[in-house]
Design an enzyme around this catalytic site. Sequence first.
Site, PDB file in Angstrom:
ATOM      1  N   GLU A 199       0.864  -1.170  -0.030  1.00  0.00           N
ATOM      2  CA  GLU A 199      -0.019   0.051   0.094  1.00  0.00           C
ATOM      3  C   GLU A 199       0.854   1.296  -0.074  1.00  0.00           C
ATOM      4  OE1 GLU A 199      -2.667  -0.606  -0.959  1.00  0.00           O
ATOM      5  OE2 GLU A 199      -4.273  -0.916   0.526  1.00  0.00           O
ATOM      6  N   THR A 244      -5.470   7.490  -4.371  1.00  0.00           N
ATOM      7  CA  THR A 244      -5.915   7.486  -2.780  1.00  0.00           C
ATOM      8  C   THR A 244      -4.994   8.599  -1.999  1.00  0.00           C
ATOM      9  OG1 THR A 244      -6.216   5.097  -3.034  1.00  0.00           O
ATOM     10  CG2 THR A 244      -5.870   5.902  -0.964  1.00  0.00           C
TER      11      THR A 244
HETATM   12  N1  HSE Z   1      -8.972   3.857   4.813  1.00  0.00           N
HETATM   13  C1  HSE Z   1      -8.507   4.059   3.494  1.00  0.00           C
HETATM   14  C2  HSE Z   1      -8.808   5.657   3.085  1.00  0.00           C
HETATM   15  C3  HSE Z   1      -8.814   3.054   2.642  1.00  0.00           C
HETATM   16  O1  HSE Z   1     -10.045   5.835   3.231  1.00  0.00           O
HETATM   17  O2  HSE Z   1      -8.255   6.492   2.718  1.00  0.00           O
HETATM   18  C4  HSE Z   1      -8.138   3.684   1.231  1.00  0.00           C
HETATM   19  O3  HSE Z   1      -8.757   2.173   0.201  1.00  0.00           O
END
Ligand code: HSE
Length: 303
Positions: A125, A179
Site C-alpha cells: 500500500e 488514494t
Molecule cells: N482507509 C483508507 C482511506 C482506505 O479511506 O483512505 C483506502 O482504500
Amino acid sequence: MRLRAPATSANLGPGFDVFGMALKEPYDLVEAEKLPEKVVQLELVEGYPIPLKPEENTGGYVALEMMNDFDIRGGVKFRIWKNIKPGSGLGSSAATAAAAAYAMNKLYDLGLSTSELVEYAARGELVSAGAAHVDNVASAIYGGFIIISSRNPLRIYSVTPPSDLGVVVVLPDVEKGSTRRAREVLPSSIPLQKLVHNVGAASVLAAGMALGDLEMIKEGMRDAVVEPARSGAGIIPEYEGVRELGRRFGAGIAVSGAGPAVIAVIERERRGKLATALKDFYQSRGYECLVYVTEPGPGVSEF
Ligand code: HSE
C-alpha cells in the site's frame, strides 16, 4: 498456485482505517509460480491495466520485500487477471498485495502468521497510497469483517458478518485521482462533536456485526468526518443524493474506501431493486456505472 483475491471495502462509514470487509465479488485471479532465478515477473493476462515493473506494482513490491527479508534465492512469476478496477475504492492494489504475500509464504514455506502476512501486504500500500494503511489488505487476507484496533503493534479482530447481509456496490465511471490525494484532503483535527458522532456510529456498527443485527449495521454507516471532506473536495460525485436514496430504501450507505465506489448494505433479497435504483440514479446524473450485487466473502484463497 492459483488464487482468488477479493475486492474489499474499507471504512464502512465511521471506521476510517479501522473497518474493512471482504466481498465475494468482484475478485482478481492470480497465478503464482516459483522461478529458479531471483527475480519478480508480472504478467497481465486480462483486465484493467496495472504497473508491471515489480517495484511499482503492489504485489511485485511485496514479493521483493519478502525475498530480501527472508534471503530467498529463487523468484516468482505472477500472472494476473485484474477484474477489480484500480483507483475505484475497492482495494484493487490491496488484492494484488495480499495475493503476493499469501503466495510467497506458501511457495517458500515461510510459516508466517496471518497478521505477519497483513504487515507484508501493507508494504504494498506504500507503493500506491504513500501510507501503509492496512484496512484493505487485512480484509483481503482475513475475509469477512475486520476491525483494526491498533496499528502499532498490529491488532486485528475478525468477525463473521450476518448471513442475511447483502451488499450492492456501485462504481461510477469517474476518476477520483489517487488514494494519496484522497487522504491529503482530510482534516488533521476534528471537533469533539464529530468524534462523538463517529464513535457512536462505529460502536453500533461493530456491535451489529457481532450480534448479527443488520439494522444496527445500517444505522452505523454514517460518517461526519472523512466522507464529507472527500465529498467537499469533489472526490465523491453525488454523495448527498446517493445517501438520500439509501435512506429511502432503508439501506446503509457508505463511500467504499477512498471512493468513488459506494457500498450499500441491505437485506439479501432486496439487493436487486436497490441495484437498479442506484444505477438509474447515477445514470440520471450523467454517470455510467458498474454495479455489483454481492455479499461478504472469504479472504485470499487457493482454488
Ligand atoms: N482507509 C483508507 C482511506 C482506505 O479511506 O483512505 C483506502 O482504500
